[in-house]
Write a protein that holds these residues in place. Structure first.
Motif, mmCIF file in Angstrom:
data_model
loop_
_atom_site.group_PDB
_atom_site.id
_atom_site.type_symbol
_atom_site.label_atom_id
_atom_site.label_comp_id
_atom_site.label_asym_id
_atom_site.label_seq_id
_atom_site.Cartn_x
_atom_site.Cartn_y
_atom_site.Cartn_z
ATOM 1 N N VAL A 199 -12.729 -11.486 4.223
ATOM 2 C CA VAL A 199 -13.148 -10.558 3.171
ATOM 3 C C VAL A 199 -11.918 -9.846 2.616
ATOM 4 O O VAL A 199 -11.119 -9.301 3.379
ATOM 5 N N THR A 200 -11.798 -9.835 1.299
ATOM 6 C CA THR A 200 -10.703 -9.126 0.638
ATOM 7 C C THR A 200 -11.290 -8.165 -0.373
ATOM 8 O O THR A 200 -12.046 -8.575 -1.259
ATOM 9 N N GLU A 201 -10.966 -6.878 -0.241
ATOM 10 C CA GLU A 201 -11.532 -5.895 -1.156
ATOM 11 C C GLU A 201 -10.568 -5.598 -2.300
ATOM 12 O O GLU A 201 -9.354 -5.713 -2.174
ATOM 13 N N GLU A 202 -11.166 -5.204 -3.421
ATOM 14 C CA GLU A 202 -10.410 -4.865 -4.625
ATOM 15 C C GLU A 202 -10.756 -3.440 -5.033
ATOM 16 O O GLU A 202 -11.925 -3.120 -5.271
ATOM 17 N N LEU A 203 -9.752 -2.588 -5.118
ATOM 18 C CA LEU A 203 -9.988 -1.200 -5.499
ATOM 19 C C LEU A 203 -10.452 -1.104 -6.950
ATOM 20 O O LEU A 203 -10.161 -1.980 -7.771
ATOM 21 N N SER A 204 -11.136 -0.021 -7.270
ATOM 22 C CA SER A 204 -11.646 0.183 -8.624
ATOM 23 C C SER A 204 -10.688 1.001 -9.485
ATOM 24 O O SER A 204 -11.032 1.359 -10.616
ATOM 25 N N PHE A 205 -9.493 1.281 -8.971
ATOM 26 C CA PHE A 205 -8.524 2.088 -9.712
ATOM 27 C C PHE A 205 -7.120 1.646 -9.346
ATOM 28 O O PHE A 205 -6.903 0.972 -8.330
ATOM 29 N N ALA A 206 -6.159 2.032 -10.184
ATOM 30 C CA ALA A 206 -4.758 1.700 -9.938
ATOM 31 C C ALA A 206 -4.081 2.831 -9.180
ATOM 32 O O ALA A 206 -4.369 4.016 -9.410
ATOM 33 N N LEU A 207 -3.206 2.477 -8.267
ATOM 34 C CA LEU A 207 -2.452 3.485 -7.509
ATOM 35 C C LEU A 207 -1.273 3.969 -8.339
ATOM 36 O O LEU A 207 -0.588 3.189 -8.999
ATOM 37 N N LYS A 208 -1.004 5.280 -8.273
ATOM 38 C CA LYS A 208 0.002 5.892 -9.142
ATOM 39 C C LYS A 208 1.427 5.745 -8.629
ATOM 40 O O LYS A 208 2.384 5.897 -9.386
ATOM 41 N N GLY A 209 1.571 5.533 -7.326
ATOM 42 C CA GLY A 209 2.924 5.415 -6.783
ATOM 43 C C GLY A 209 3.550 6.740 -6.430
ATOM 44 O O GLY A 209 4.723 6.793 -6.033
ATOM 45 N N GLU A 210 2.798 7.825 -6.547
ATOM 46 C CA GLU A 210 3.287 9.149 -6.158
ATOM 47 C C GLU A 210 2.113 10.007 -5.734
ATOM 48 O O GLU A 210 0.981 9.802 -6.163
ATOM 49 N N GLY A 211 2.386 10.964 -4.839
ATOM 50 C CA GLY A 211 1.333 11.830 -4.326
ATOM 51 C C GLY A 211 1.404 11.939 -2.812
ATOM 52 O O GLY A 211 2.233 11.299 -2.154
ATOM 53 N N GLU A 212 0.526 12.763 -2.243
ATOM 54 C CA GLU A 212 0.560 13.058 -0.812
ATOM 55 C C GLU A 212 -0.296 12.110 0.027
ATOM 56 O O GLU A 212 -0.322 12.252 1.251
ATOM 57 N N HIS A 213 -0.963 11.185 -0.594
ATOM 58 C CA HIS A 213 -1.811 10.252 0.154
ATOM 59 C C HIS A 213 -1.125 8.889 0.227
ATOM 60 O O HIS A 213 -0.833 8.268 -0.796
ATOM 61 N N LEU A 214 -0.861 8.456 1.438
ATOM 62 C CA LEU A 214 -0.243 7.160 1.670
ATOM 63 C C LEU A 214 -1.342 6.104 1.755
ATOM 64 O O LEU A 214 -2.216 6.177 2.616
ATOM 65 N N TRP A 225 -8.032 -1.408 2.132
ATOM 66 C CA TRP A 225 -7.147 -0.268 1.945
ATOM 67 C C TRP A 225 -7.607 0.926 2.774
ATOM 68 O O TRP A 225 -8.804 1.145 2.958
ATOM 69 N N PHE A 226 -6.635 1.684 3.253
ATOM 70 C CA PHE A 226 -6.862 2.982 3.880
ATOM 71 C C PHE A 226 -5.932 3.995 3.206
ATOM 72 O O PHE A 226 -4.866 3.625 2.684
ATOM 73 N N SER A 227 -6.324 5.260 3.233
ATOM 74 C CA SER A 227 -5.423 6.318 2.779
ATOM 75 C C SER A 227 -5.242 7.321 3.904
ATOM 76 O O SER A 227 -6.163 7.569 4.690
ATOM 77 N N VAL A 228 -4.032 7.898 3.988
ATOM 78 C CA VAL A 228 -3.723 8.917 4.987
ATOM 79 C C VAL A 228 -3.061 10.091 4.274
ATOM 80 O O VAL A 228 -2.058 9.897 3.563
ATOM 81 N N LEU A 229 -3.612 11.284 4.434
ATOM 82 C CA LEU A 229 -3.010 12.471 3.837
ATOM 83 C C LEU A 229 -1.730 12.813 4.582
ATOM 84 O O LEU A 229 -1.732 13.014 5.803
ATOM 85 N N CYS A 230 -0.641 12.888 3.830
ATOM 86 C CA CYS A 230 0.674 13.228 4.397
ATOM 87 C C CYS A 230 1.247 14.377 3.570
ATOM 88 O O CYS A 230 1.859 14.141 2.514
ATOM 89 N N PRO A 231 1.025 15.635 3.990
ATOM 90 C CA PRO A 231 1.472 16.787 3.199
ATOM 91 C C PRO A 231 2.954 16.690 2.857
ATOM 92 O O PRO A 231 3.795 16.348 3.706
ATOM 93 N N ARG A 253 1.582 2.166 -0.755
ATOM 94 C CA ARG A 253 1.949 2.907 -1.957
ATOM 95 C C ARG A 253 1.418 4.330 -1.826
ATOM 96 O O ARG A 253 0.520 4.598 -1.023
ATOM 97 N N SER A 254 1.940 5.226 -2.645
ATOM 98 C CA SER A 254 1.485 6.614 -2.660
ATOM 99 C C SER A 254 0.479 6.818 -3.786
ATOM 100 O O SER A 254 0.477 6.105 -4.795
ATOM 101 N N HIS A 255 -0.374 7.819 -3.585
ATOM 102 C CA HIS A 255 -1.365 8.165 -4.600
ATOM 103 C C HIS A 255 -1.681 9.649 -4.458
ATOM 104 O O HIS A 255 -1.389 10.263 -3.430
ATOM 105 N N ASP A 256 -2.317 10.230 -5.484
ATOM 106 C CA ASP A 256 -2.541 11.681 -5.477
ATOM 107 C C ASP A 256 -3.927 12.070 -4.973
ATOM 108 O O ASP A 256 -4.244 13.266 -4.928
ATOM 109 N N ARG A 257 -4.759 11.090 -4.588
ATOM 110 C CA ARG A 257 -6.094 11.415 -4.108
ATOM 111 C C ARG A 257 -6.462 10.544 -2.910
ATOM 112 O O ARG A 257 -5.989 9.424 -2.770
ATOM 113 N N LYS A 258 -7.353 11.092 -2.094
ATOM 114 C CA LYS A 258 -7.864 10.358 -0.944
ATOM 115 C C LYS A 258 -8.744 9.201 -1.394
ATOM 116 O O LYS A 258 -9.426 9.283 -2.414
#
Length: 333
Positions: A23-38, A82-88, A109-114
């Motif tokens: 199984v391969t999942e596809e996100l519904s949005f593009a990652l911004k490359g910056e932000g506190e969420h890894l 995909w997983f996201s981890v908040l990294c202040p 990649r980095s993103h600004d939201r969980k």
């Protein structure tokens, strides 16, 4: 659940090994490359999604609730998700040094939201059925029919939990026997909703109306959560239904009456009345009436058979179950 195409065209075995179910999942949005969420895209073999999330929290030194994922994946599979981890402050351990048994890091990649539950465009499946026993004269037409007409969009057995534990939990919760933990409540509510939806879908399959809609019925646009009420005299509707451009819908039960005023609405009220504890419990806990397509488009369906092996690949939208496709095709162990 009755069969829409007359029953399985044969039998076989699925998940003899994890690589048989990819199984391969596809996100519904593009990652911004910056932000506190890894954001980490992982390939997991024989791993439970919640367990992996716990391992990531431990690796990053963060509370478990700081880890996000879009959907639960089956442990008996190879999954890419995909997983996201908040990294202040954007400070995090070196992803290249991530070591979790059964897990391979593919990219980060980095993103600004969980990452929120359900934030998927869909999933692509590559399945391998072994020990195949099927008449090609039945199997090939069935595959072509599924590619053209789709399948009933049933909730799979995993929604109800091991030995229907999520459904039993909802029953005990709604009857006042116990109060589940906060992390259990969502599973219980989803199981109760899924039971009523599947019961409505079963009734529509039996009536031969799972692919059709009448005036007054809510109809959903393919690939979208948007729906509208079918109007009398809409001459284009039958062609749009046949082209899988729109689909009839069923209820995700909640407060109030189901929308619409066609024959489907009356059927939904009759079916829900068979489950008074679940219908009342869902309304009491504040869930609103929502809609889900009764029919599932099976996109990019391709297949290949060799000896006693069938290889399948297809894409499904978020919230759909590969088991809905398999059950209309084969009796799989």
């Amino acid at each position: 659940m009755p069969f829409a195409f007359g029953g399985p065209a044969g039998k076989g075995r699925i998940r003899a090994e994890p690589a048989d179910f990819v199984v391969t999942e596809e996100l519904s949005f593009a990652l911004k490359g910056e932000g506190e969420h890894l954001f980490l895209r992982l390939r997991e073999t024989g791993c439970n999604t919640a367990w992996v999330a716990g391992q990531l929290a431990r690796w990053a030194g963060r509370p478990r609730h700081d880890v996000g994922y879009a959907g639960l994946k089956d442990r008996h599979a190879v999954t890419e998700q995909w997983f996201s981890v908040l990294c202040p402050g954007g400070r995090h351990p070196d992803p290249a040094a991530l070591m979790i048994e059964g897990v391979e890091l593919l990219e980060w990649r980095s993103h600004d939201r969980k990452l929120k539950r359900g934030a998927l465009r869909g999933n692509t499946f590559r399945l391998r059925v072994t020990g195949l026993e099927a008449d090609p004269g039945l199997l090939e037409p069935r595959l072509r029919a599924i590619a053209t007409r789709g399948v009933p969009n049933a909730f799979g057995p995993q929604r109800f939990g091991r030995e229907q534990g999520n459904l039993r939990l909802a029953e005990r919760w709604f009857s006042g026997e116990l109060r589940p933990r906060r992390d259990e409540r969502g599973f219980a509510l989803s199981a109760a909703r899924s039971l009523i939806f599947n019961a409505v879908l079963a009734a529509r399959i039996s009536a031969g109306s799972w692919e059709t809609a009448a005036a007054g019925d809510p109809v959903q646009l393919d690939g979208s959560g948007s729906w509208f009420i079918a109007e009398a005299g809409d001459d284009a509707l039958p062609a749009r239904l046949a082209a899988l451009d729109v689909h009839p819908t069923g209820p995700l039960w909640g407060q109030g009456e189901p929308p619409g005023h066609g024959p489907g609405a009356e059927l939904e009220r009759v079916v829900a009345a068979r489950f008074p504890l679940f219908a009342a419990g869902l309304a009491a806990h504040g869930l609103e009436q929502e809609r889900r397509s009764l029919r599932l488009r099976v996109a990019e369906l391709a297949w290949r058979t060799e000896d006693d092996v069938l290889e399948l690949s297809f894409s499904l939208p978020a919230g759909a179950f590969a088991t809905a496709v398999l059950r209309e095709l084969l009796d799989v162990d």
